[in-house]
Write a protein that holds these residues in place. Structure first.
Motif, PDB file in Angstrom:
ATOM      1  N   ILE A  74       0.856  -1.188   0.000  1.00  0.00           N
ATOM      2  CA  ILE A  74       0.000   0.000   0.000  1.00  0.00           C
ATOM      3  C   ILE A  74       0.890   1.234   0.000  1.00  0.00           C
ATOM      4  O   ILE A  74       1.872   1.298   0.739  1.00  0.00           O
ATOM      5  N   ARG A  75       0.540   2.203  -0.856  1.00  0.00           N
ATOM      6  CA  ARG A  75       1.287   3.469  -0.860  1.00  0.00           C
ATOM      7  C   ARG A  75       0.335   4.617  -0.538  1.00  0.00           C
ATOM      8  O   ARG A  75      -0.721   4.763  -1.154  1.00  0.00           O
ATOM      9  N   ASN A  76       0.739   5.408   0.440  1.00  0.00           N
ATOM     10  CA  ASN A  76       0.002   6.601   0.867  1.00  0.00           C
ATOM     11  C   ASN A  76      -1.469   6.306   1.163  1.00  0.00           C
ATOM     12  O   ASN A  76      -2.346   7.129   0.907  1.00  0.00           O
ATOM     13  N   ALA A  77      -1.733   5.139   1.675  1.00  0.00           N
ATOM     14  CA  ALA A  77      -3.056   4.728   2.167  1.00  0.00           C
ATOM     15  C   ALA A  77      -4.142   4.715   1.094  1.00  0.00           C
ATOM     16  O   ALA A  77      -5.312   4.503   1.414  1.00  0.00           O
ATOM     17  N   SER A  78      -3.773   4.907  -0.185  1.00  0.00           N
ATOM     18  CA  SER A  78      -4.832   5.049  -1.185  1.00  0.00           C
ATOM     19  C   SER A  78      -4.562   4.342  -2.508  1.00  0.00           C
ATOM     20  O   SER A  78      -5.371   4.436  -3.434  1.00  0.00           O
ATOM     21  N   SER A  79      -3.434   3.649  -2.642  1.00  0.00           N
ATOM     22  CA  SER A  79      -3.167   2.793  -3.804  1.00  0.00           C
ATOM     23  C   SER A  79      -2.603   1.475  -3.291  1.00  0.00           C
ATOM     24  O   SER A  79      -1.914   1.439  -2.263  1.00  0.00           O
ATOM     25  N   LEU A  80      -2.896   0.405  -4.024  1.00  0.00           N
ATOM     26  CA  LEU A  80      -2.543  -0.943  -3.539  1.00  0.00           C
ATOM     27  C   LEU A  80      -2.132  -1.823  -4.704  1.00  0.00           C
ATOM     28  O   LEU A  80      -2.731  -1.757  -5.786  1.00  0.00           O
ATOM     29  N   ILE A  81      -1.118  -2.651  -4.485  1.00  0.00           N
ATOM     30  CA  ILE A  81      -0.726  -3.674  -5.451  1.00  0.00           C
ATOM     31  C   ILE A  81      -0.598  -4.997  -4.704  1.00  0.00           C
ATOM     32  O   ILE A  81       0.127  -5.088  -3.709  1.00  0.00           O
ATOM     33  N   ALA A  82      -1.324  -6.023  -5.164  1.00  0.00           N
ATOM     34  CA  ALA A  82      -1.275  -7.357  -4.562  1.00  0.00           C
ATOM     35  C   ALA A  82      -0.708  -8.336  -5.578  1.00  0.00           C
ATOM     36  O   ALA A  82      -0.810  -8.131  -6.791  1.00  0.00           O
ATOM     37  N   PHE A  83      -0.115  -9.432  -5.087  1.00  0.00           N
ATOM     38  CA  PHE A  83       0.472 -10.414  -5.996  1.00  0.00           C
ATOM     39  C   PHE A  83       0.327 -11.824  -5.439  1.00  0.00           C
ATOM     40  O   PHE A  83       0.197 -12.034  -4.231  1.00  0.00           O
ATOM     41  N   CYS A  84       0.340 -12.772  -6.361  1.00  0.00           N
ATOM     42  CA  CYS A  84       0.291 -14.193  -6.013  1.00  0.00           C
ATOM     43  C   CYS A  84       1.243 -14.935  -6.951  1.00  0.00           C
ATOM     44  O   CYS A  84       1.146 -14.785  -8.179  1.00  0.00           O
ATOM     45  N   LEU A  85       2.180 -15.709  -6.391  1.00  0.00           N
ATOM     46  CA  LEU A  85       3.175 -16.426  -7.189  1.00  0.00           C
ATOM     47  C   LEU A  85       2.658 -17.801  -7.602  1.00  0.00           C
ATOM     48  O   LEU A  85       1.967 -18.469  -6.829  1.00  0.00           O
ATOM     49  N   PRO A  86       2.997 -18.233  -8.818  1.00  0.00           N
ATOM     50  CA  PRO A  86       2.675 -19.613  -9.209  1.00  0.00           C
ATOM     51  C   PRO A  86       3.595 -20.585  -8.476  1.00  0.00           C
ATOM     52  O   PRO A  86       4.626 -20.194  -7.929  1.00  0.00           O
ATOM     53  N   LYS A  87       3.210 -21.855  -8.488  1.00  0.00           N
ATOM     54  CA  LYS A  87       4.015 -22.854  -7.776  1.00  0.00           C
ATOM     55  C   LYS A  87       5.319 -23.164  -8.513  1.00  0.00           C
ATOM     56  O   LYS A  87       6.293 -23.594  -7.908  1.00  0.00           O
ATOM     57  N   LYS A  88       5.363 -22.964  -9.836  1.00  0.00           N
ATOM     58  CA  LYS A  88       6.601 -23.195 -10.565  1.00  0.00           C
ATOM     59  C   LYS A  88       7.159 -21.864 -11.066  1.00  0.00           C
ATOM     60  O   LYS A  88       6.528 -20.814 -10.901  1.00  0.00           O
ATOM     61  N   GLU A  89       8.334 -21.898 -11.684  1.00  0.00           N
ATOM     62  CA  GLU A  89       8.986 -20.675 -12.137  1.00  0.00           C
ATOM     63  C   GLU A  89       8.092 -19.917 -13.110  1.00  0.00           C
ATOM     64  O   GLU A  89       7.557 -20.482 -14.065  1.00  0.00           O
ATOM     65  N   ALA A  90       7.960 -18.613 -12.859  1.00  0.00           N
ATOM     66  CA  ALA A  90       7.051 -17.787 -13.650  1.00  0.00           C
ATOM     67  C   ALA A  90       7.679 -17.367 -14.971  1.00  0.00           C
ATOM     68  O   ALA A  90       8.888 -17.132 -15.059  1.00  0.00           O
ATOM     69  N   LYS A  91       6.838 -17.236 -15.992  1.00  0.00           N
ATOM     70  CA  LYS A  91       7.271 -16.706 -17.279  1.00  0.00           C
ATOM     71  C   LYS A  91       7.207 -15.185 -17.322  1.00  0.00           C
ATOM     72  O   LYS A  91       7.887 -14.542 -18.116  1.00  0.00           O
ATOM     73  N   GLY A  92       6.326 -14.596 -16.509  1.00  0.00           N
ATOM     74  CA  GLY A  92       6.115 -13.150 -16.512  1.00  0.00           C
ATOM     75  C   GLY A  92       4.967 -12.803 -15.585  1.00  0.00           C
ATOM     76  O   GLY A  92       4.705 -13.506 -14.605  1.00  0.00           O
ATOM     77  N   PHE A  93       4.254 -11.717 -15.913  1.00  0.00           N
ATOM     78  CA  PHE A  93       3.168 -11.233 -15.072  1.00  0.00           C
ATOM     79  C   PHE A  93       1.834 -11.267 -15.823  1.00  0.00           C
ATOM     80  O   PHE A  93       1.793 -11.105 -17.041  1.00  0.00           O
ATOM     81  N   ARG A  94       0.758 -11.431 -15.088  1.00  0.00           N
ATOM     82  CA  ARG A  94      -0.601 -11.159 -15.554  1.00  0.00           C
ATOM     83  C   ARG A  94      -1.149 -10.085 -14.617  1.00  0.00           C
ATOM     84  O   ARG A  94      -1.357 -10.329 -13.429  1.00  0.00           O
ATOM     85  N   ILE A  95      -1.356  -8.883 -15.168  1.00  0.00           N
ATOM     86  CA  ILE A  95      -1.682  -7.710 -14.350  1.00  0.00           C
ATOM     87  C   ILE A  95      -3.045  -7.163 -14.738  1.00  0.00           C
ATOM     88  O   ILE A  95      -3.350  -7.029 -15.926  1.00  0.00           O
ATOM     89  N   MET A  96      -3.868  -6.835 -13.743  1.00  0.00           N
ATOM     90  CA  MET A  96      -5.095  -6.072 -13.975  1.00  0.00           C
ATOM     91  C   MET A  96      -5.027  -4.815 -13.118  1.00  0.00           C
ATOM     92  O   MET A  96      -4.624  -4.868 -11.950  1.00  0.00           O
ATOM     93  N   ALA A  97      -5.397  -3.688 -13.714  1.00  0.00           N
ATOM     94  CA  ALA A  97      -5.310  -2.404 -13.011  1.00  0.00           C
ATOM     95  C   ALA A  97      -6.634  -1.658 -13.121  1.00  0.00           C
ATOM     96  O   ALA A  97      -7.247  -1.598 -14.191  1.00  0.00           O
ATOM     97  N   SER A  98      -7.085  -1.100 -12.024  1.00  0.00           N
ATOM     98  CA  SER A  98      -8.274  -0.252 -11.986  1.00  0.00           C
ATOM     99  C   SER A  98      -7.981   0.917 -11.050  1.00  0.00           C
ATOM    100  O   SER A  98      -6.886   1.034 -10.508  1.00  0.00           O
ATOM    101  N   HIS A  99      -8.971   1.799 -10.850  1.00  0.00           N
ATOM    102  CA  HIS A  99      -8.721   2.933  -9.957  1.00  0.00           C
ATOM    103  C   HIS A  99      -9.824   3.062  -8.916  1.00  0.00           C
ATOM    104  O   HIS A  99     -10.957   2.626  -9.128  1.00  0.00           O
ATOM    105  N   ALA A 100      -9.464   3.685  -7.785  1.00  0.00           N
ATOM    106  CA  ALA A 100     -10.355   3.740  -6.632  1.00  0.00           C
ATOM    107  C   ALA A 100     -11.013   5.099  -6.443  1.00  0.00           C
ATOM    108  O   ALA A 100     -11.921   5.231  -5.619  1.00  0.00           O
ATOM    109  N   ASP A 101     -10.572   6.120  -7.175  1.00  0.00           N
ATOM    110  CA  ASP A 101     -11.127   7.455  -6.991  1.00  0.00           C
ATOM    111  C   ASP A 101     -12.240   7.722  -7.989  1.00  0.00           C
ATOM    112  O   ASP A 101     -12.329   7.075  -9.042  1.00  0.00           O
ATOM    113  N   SER A 102     -13.106   8.682  -7.660  1.00  0.00           N
ATOM    114  CA  SER A 102     -14.210   9.096  -8.530  1.00  0.00           C
ATOM    115  C   SER A 102     -14.333  10.611  -8.484  1.00  0.00           C
ATOM    116  O   SER A 102     -13.946  11.239  -7.488  1.00  0.00           O
ATOM    117  N   PRO A 103     -14.874  11.243  -9.533  1.00  0.00           N
ATOM    118  CA  PRO A 103     -15.070  12.691  -9.507  1.00  0.00           C
ATOM    119  C   PRO A 103     -15.983  13.096  -8.345  1.00  0.00           C
ATOM    120  O   PRO A 103     -16.988  12.429  -8.070  1.00  0.00           O
TER     121      PRO A 103
END
Length: 422
Positions: free
Chosen positions: A57-86
């Motif tokens: 968590i950075r500055n109480a308002s953004s977050l990045i979570a992760f989960c590792l595979p059981k074997k060696e990873a080839k790369g990342f699968r990332i989904m990003a959204s936002h928490a603020d609204s006008p």
């Protein structure tokens, strides 16, 4: 009402600001076996023994979570959204006395708002205050429910109001806070939270539409709610992340603050947050491939809601790329690269949806209407990898209360789960 719909209604209601949304995501992650990690300290941990994954968590308002595979990873699968609204942000020293009878609050616009939608509805005040405890500055959440209103001027005093009246944020849109001329915002916060007024050293406070999300329509097929942009994607992608079981790629869930004002903050998508955390996760995974090569073998889905065809103004939509409510995930395109979807990423998303019977539709702006941008191309300036922009169709984007399709929530959960399952 489905369990997923009940859950997202509860999540939105409990998340009036980005600070609350991140806190609620944090609780859900911990309930599902994830532990808090500190930036720059992940490699100091003795593994994640006993935990499914970790989160930052950075500055109480953004977050990045992760989960590792059981074997060696080839790369990342990332989904990003936002928490603020006008919304409206409350200025420092906000109290304004009116005729020794009222107290209103001085506010300013945060993001691109439909101003008229904020009038004559119950408003809350939420965000955080900063206090000092044991020599450290600590964020404390604040949520004052139904404590303000922005009243319209009666039609008898403004006969032009139904002829396209233009609201001035400084004179027409200041919220009425109290009928007691001596009422102070900090004193109310102190009473509600138990934090002594003189111990509050700073604040980030916002007005929000204090209304419970509801369903409507002949078959209750619509959800009408504040902050659907982008808490609908934030929650549904989190559900997919938690249900996923990564096999060859590291699953990463990102929730950013300040997308509505350009992301150029310490915790925004245009900061070094994603790059630093991805590098740290990759180093922690001890995979043999170098980080830059891992990015080329990764994929990002930027998930932010999309404009559905409007029933009263279908002419506002593109001729051939016009999404409908309850008709599936929206894949977004823009010739000037305001969205990141290209032929390769289009094929990638289309293939996942076809294999899993997930309805998919497309969005592009009319060629004579300039559209907005979202997280994907902002993140690309820090971590370059194949990417597509997706979302859920909705009406009245950036209104205080928006409308979307109930069935589309499950579509995003399913896509997210399949994406994270690699």
């Amino acid at each position: 009402m489905s369990s997923s719909l009940n859950e997202i209604i509860h999540f939105i209601e409990k998340s009036p600001t980005a600070f609350h949304a991140v806190d609620n995501v944090k609780k859900l992650l911990e309930d599902n076996g994830y532990c808090r990690c500190r930036e720059g300290r992940l490699n100091e941990k003795e593994g994640l023994s006993g935990f499914k994954g970790g989160y930052f968590i950075r500055n109480a308002s953004s977050l990045i979570a992760f989960c590792l595979p059981k074997k060696e990873a080839k790369g990342f699968r990332i989904m990003a959204s936002h928490a603020d609204s006008p919304c409206f942000k409350i200025k420092t020293k906000p109290e304004i006395k009116v005729e020794d009878a009222y107290v209103k609050l001085n506010v300013e616009k945060y993001g691109g708002m439909i101003l008229s939608s904020w009038l004559d509805r119950p408003l809350g005040i939420a965000g955080r205050v900063i206090v000092k405890e044991k020599g450290k500055y600590i964020s404390r959440l604040v949520n004052l429910k139904k404590c303000a209103v922005i009243p319209n001027v009666a039609i008898h005093f403004n006969r032009e109001i139904n002829k396209g009246f233009e609201y001035n944020p400084q004179t027409d849109l200041l919220p009425l806070f109290s009928g007691s001329k001596n009422k102070k915002l900090y004193s109310v916060i102190a009473k509600e939270t138990g934090i002594p007024e003189n111990e509050i050293l700073g604040d980030d406070l916002y007005l929000y539409a204090d209304q419970t999300p509801v369903t409507a329509g002949s078959d209750n097929e619509f959800i009408i709610s504040p902050r659907l942009d982008d808490l609908e994607c934030a929650y549904s992608t989190l559900k997919g992340f938690l249900k996923g079981n990564p096999k060859e790629y590291i699953s990463v869930y990102c929730l950013f603050n300040n997308e509505e004002v350009g992301s150029c903050t310490e915790q925004g998508a245009d900061s070094d947050f994603s790059q630093r955390i991805l590098k740290e996760i990759w180093s922690f995974s001890k995979c043999s491939k170098n980080f830059e090569r891992a990015l080329t073998d990764s994929f990002l889905l930027s998930a932010d809601n999309a404009h559905a065809l409007h029933p009263n103004h279908p002419e506002k939509s593109d001729i051939t790329n016009k999404p409908y409510l309850n008709s599936g995930i929206v894949l977004k395109f823009n010739g000037n690269a305001h969205y990141t979807t290209d032929a390769y990423s289009q094929a990638f998303v289309t293939d996942i949806c076809r294999q899993n019977n997930i309805p998919l539709q497309t969005f592009a702006n009319r060629s004579d209407i300039q559209g907005g941008s979202t997280l994907g191309n902002i993140m690309m300036s820090h971590v370059s990898l194949p990417s597509a922009d997706i979302g859920l169709p909705q009406l009245a984007m950036h209104s205080a209360v928006e409308t979307a399709g109930v069935m589309d929530i499950q579509n995003m959960i399913k896509l997210s789960e399949k994406f994270y399952n690699n």
